[in-house]
Scaffold this active site. Structure first.
Site, mmCIF file in Angstrom:
data_model
loop_
_atom_site.group_PDB
_atom_site.id
_atom_site.type_symbol
_atom_site.label_atom_id
_atom_site.label_comp_id
_atom_site.label_asym_id
_atom_site.label_seq_id
_atom_site.Cartn_x
_atom_site.Cartn_y
_atom_site.Cartn_z
ATOM 1 N N GLY A 1 0.811 -1.204 0.000
ATOM 2 C CA GLY A 1 0.000 0.000 0.000
ATOM 3 C C GLY A 1 0.836 1.240 0.000
ATOM 4 C CB SER A 2 0.351 4.417 -0.682
ATOM 5 O OG SER A 2 -1.012 4.758 -0.463
ATOM 6 C CB ALA A 3 1.339 7.436 3.235
ATOM 7 N N GLY A 4 -1.659 6.210 2.202
ATOM 8 C CA GLY A 4 -3.097 6.476 2.209
ATOM 9 C C GLY A 4 -3.967 5.250 2.391
#
Length: 134
Positions: free
Chosen positions: A63-66
């Site tokens: 994933g990502s930071a979001g």
């Protein structure tokens, strides 16, 4: 009661639901339709299946930071998994989303559960650091 496994509770909570087992990595950013909970990533072995209400058993998440926002949106639409069981530690954003939505996460177990040969939709109970068959 059937077999049980103990791992590392990342987010402690209690949940029960049908197992949704996957040997592929899942991203909360782009692999899911938020409104239905369906996996839309064609390379996933869960393509076309819904994670809604499931105890999601995956080796790892990406994933990502979001990612937390997508987990929160799944929660708002009622299409979130009720628990997540991983092999690898999930990324911090996934943990953040799970904490916000009170979705238990246990890591270090997905490999054992996948190797146990459970059929899809086996009812699993999650409590603290333990997963058990119903």
């Amino acid at each position: 009661m059937g077999r049980s496994w103990t791992g590392r509770a990342i987010v402690r909570a209690t949940a029960s639901g049908p197992a949704l087992l996957s040997g592929t990595t899942l991203s909360f950013l782009g692999d899911l339709d938020i409104r239905s909970g369906n996996v839309v990533e064609e390379s996933s072995d869960l393509f076309g299946k819904s994670i809604a209400g499931s105890v999601l058993v995956v080796g790892s998440t990406k994933g990502s930071a979001g990612a937390w926002r997508f987990i929160y949106q799944l929660f708002q639409h009622g299409t979130h998994p009720v628990a997540m069981i991983t092999e690898d530690l999930p990324d911090p954003s996934v943990v953040q989303g799970a904490i916000m939505c009170r979705i238990p996460i246990i890591s270090g177990l997905a490999g054992q559960i996948l190797a146990a040969g459970l059929p899809q939709e086996t009812l699993l109970n999650v409590e603290g650091d333990t997963v058990s068959e119903d």
